[in-house]
Design an enzyme around this catalytic site. Structure first.
Site, PDB file in Angstrom:
ATOM      1  N   HIS A 121      -5.960  -1.104   1.422  1.00  0.00           N
ATOM      2  CA  HIS A 121      -4.742  -1.307   0.750  1.00  0.00           C
ATOM      3  C   HIS A 121      -3.710  -1.542   1.773  1.00  0.00           C
ATOM      4  CE1 HIS A 121      -2.949  -1.866  -3.102  1.00  0.00           C
ATOM      5  NE2 HIS A 121      -2.090  -1.168  -2.808  1.00  0.00           N
ATOM      6  N   HIS A 152       1.014  -9.091  -8.924  1.00  0.00           N
ATOM      7  CA  HIS A 152       1.627  -8.104  -9.298  1.00  0.00           C
ATOM      8  C   HIS A 152       2.256  -8.593 -10.713  1.00  0.00           C
ATOM      9  CE1 HIS A 152       2.871  -6.571  -5.239  1.00  0.00           C
ATOM     10  NE2 HIS A 152       2.065  -6.070  -5.761  1.00  0.00           N
ATOM     11  N   ARG A 179      -3.762  -5.080   2.973  1.00  0.00           N
ATOM     12  CA  ARG A 179      -3.132  -5.815   1.832  1.00  0.00           C
ATOM     13  C   ARG A 179      -1.491  -5.744   1.941  1.00  0.00           C
ATOM     14  NH1 ARG A 179      -2.924  -7.729  -3.751  1.00  0.00           N
ATOM     15  NH2 ARG A 179      -1.583  -6.489  -5.180  1.00  0.00           N
ATOM     16  N   ARG A 184      -7.074  -7.352  -3.273  1.00  0.00           N
ATOM     17  CA  ARG A 184      -7.408  -6.011  -3.496  1.00  0.00           C
ATOM     18  C   ARG A 184      -8.861  -5.843  -3.409  1.00  0.00           C
ATOM     19  NH1 ARG A 184      -4.303  -7.560  -7.922  1.00  0.00           N
ATOM     20  NH2 ARG A 184      -2.382  -6.281  -8.284  1.00  0.00           N
ATOM     21  N   LYS A 200      -6.511  -7.708 -11.416  1.00  0.00           N
ATOM     22  CA  LYS A 200      -6.012  -6.363 -12.083  1.00  0.00           C
ATOM     23  C   LYS A 200      -5.067  -6.572 -13.340  1.00  0.00           C
ATOM     24  CE  LYS A 200      -3.976  -2.030 -11.213  1.00  0.00           C
ATOM     25  NZ  LYS A 200      -3.287  -1.193 -10.094  1.00  0.00           N
ATOM     26  N   TYR A 229       8.540  -4.881  -0.608  1.00  0.00           N
ATOM     27  CA  TYR A 229       8.344  -5.788   0.669  1.00  0.00           C
ATOM     28  C   TYR A 229       9.774  -6.292   1.052  1.00  0.00           C
ATOM     29  CZ  TYR A 229       3.695  -5.337  -0.550  1.00  0.00           C
ATOM     30  OH  TYR A 229       2.338  -4.936  -1.056  1.00  0.00           O
TER      31      TYR A 229
END
Length: 360
Positions: A308, A333, A311, A205, A229, A342
């Site tokens: 982003h 995630h 990414r 990120r 994150k 995806y």
């Protein structure tokens, strides 16, 4: 030390002082579980809501800090509908459905805390009536819908390498008649190519890129140590692998980092900039990296490409060679539900691959 988190915490601490006391109490309650960035967004959402209440005459407060619990208790459903309508149709540059949903969720979190968790001195809820409990907030971020929006707006297959090559060579040819732009490009191209390469070969990120320090690199094992994150443990950095393809760009940038940017030894940031008029290099900002990628993407013929989406480009390419669980871990995630986008993004790529195989 997470630089972005420190900056957001400072802004949060400043802005929360202009909120009612019960919002300050709510933010303190959430602080151990949510990042300062998320809580700062909450505060911005409450600033907008309280401002609207005052503007509509639903609060007699002179400023946001003096909005009362009683004024929130007597809100009617038509007031909430009116605010949602305000967000979708009456605000300059109308908010997207996703943004409106997030803003309404922020309100629901606050009202839930005030009516179900917080207590007064007599052990009664601070908020006796919760109008937001009646509001249904539909899930907007469906993986299939997100995938549909991304198709055609990310890099695919050979484009990943082509974009890095364009930053290293092609962009200079396109701007050769603009001396100032060419000077800035030649100053920064190794750094810029390294940033793009790391994202396209690891899926970092932008906040994780900003926070990278020199000591976070383990080139021998192709590892980066990053603050992920959602992880509020400031003592732990997550190891994230990067592909072999990034090694050349990383080595080329590290060879010029100290001298070209006049970077002092005390500056631990991996990616630095030398702003006009400054004598020493300092850590790049999130905004600078975002603007840099957009600059190259526009010339490259991918105007919708952002940090982003780089990414997303990595993740799509990575998922074609790995399962959803490995992809989830690589991207950091919280659940596979987020990673499901995806599976939809690669549907067309997989069908194309089948067609190519049948032609052999």
């Amino acid at each position: 030390m997470n630089i972005q988190k420190i900056a957001d915490r400072k802004k949060m601490d400043e802005r929360v002082l202009n909120m009612p006391w019960f919002v300050q109490q709510f933010i303190d309650y959430k602080l151990p579980d949510l990042s300062p960035s998320t809580l700062l967004e909450y505060i911005r959402d409450y600033e907008q809501f309280f401002g609207w209440l005052r503007g509509e005459g639903l609060s007699a407060a002179e400023n946001n800090a003096t909005v009362t619990l009683q004024e929130l208790e007597v809100l009617r459903m038509d007031s909430i509908v009116g605010y949602r309508l305000h967000l979708t149709t009456r605000v300059d540059g109308n908010n997207s459905r996703v943004t409106v949903s997030r803003k309404m969720s922020s309100l629901r979190s606050l009202f839930h805390y005030l009516s179900q968790i917080a207590e007064d001195e007599d052990f009664y809820p601070l908020l006796k009536r919760n109008i937001m409990a009646k509001v249904e907030i539909k899930r907007i971020h469906k993986p299939k819908d997100t995938a549909a929006k991304l198709k055609g707006k990310i890099l695919e297959e050979d484009e990943l390498l082509e974009f890095i090559g364009y930053i290293l060579e092609g962009y200079g040819s396109d701007i050769e008649n603009n001396k100032q732009a060419l000077y800035n490009y030649e100053l920064n191209r190794e750094r810029d190519a390294c940033i793009a390469s790391l994202i396209l070969n690891s899926g970092l990120r932008v906040s994780e890129v900003v926070n990278l320090n020199i000591d976070d690199i383990d080139s021998a094992n192709k590892l980066l140590y990053v603050y992920r994150k959602g992880n509020n443990d400031e003592t732990f950095k997550t190891p994230v692998y990067f592909r072999e393809q990034s090694k050349d760009e990383l080595q080329a940038y590290l060879a010029i980092r100290s001298a070209r940017y006049r970077t002092p030894k005390r500056e631990k940031a991996l990616f630095v900039a030398l702003p006009n008029g400054h004598q020493e290099g300092k850590r790049m900002t999130k905004r600078a990296i975002q603007a840099m990628i957009i600059k190259y993407a526009s010339r490259f013929g991918k105007p919708y490409l952002t940090v982003h989406k780089l990414r997303h480009s990595f993740a799509t390419d990575y998922y074609l060679q790995n399962d959803i669980y490995k992809t989830k871990e690589q991207l950091g995630h919280a659940s596979t539900e987020t990673t499901e986008v995806y599976t939809h993004l690669t549907d067309k790529t997989m069908s194309d691959a089948i067609e190519r195989r049948s032609e052999v």
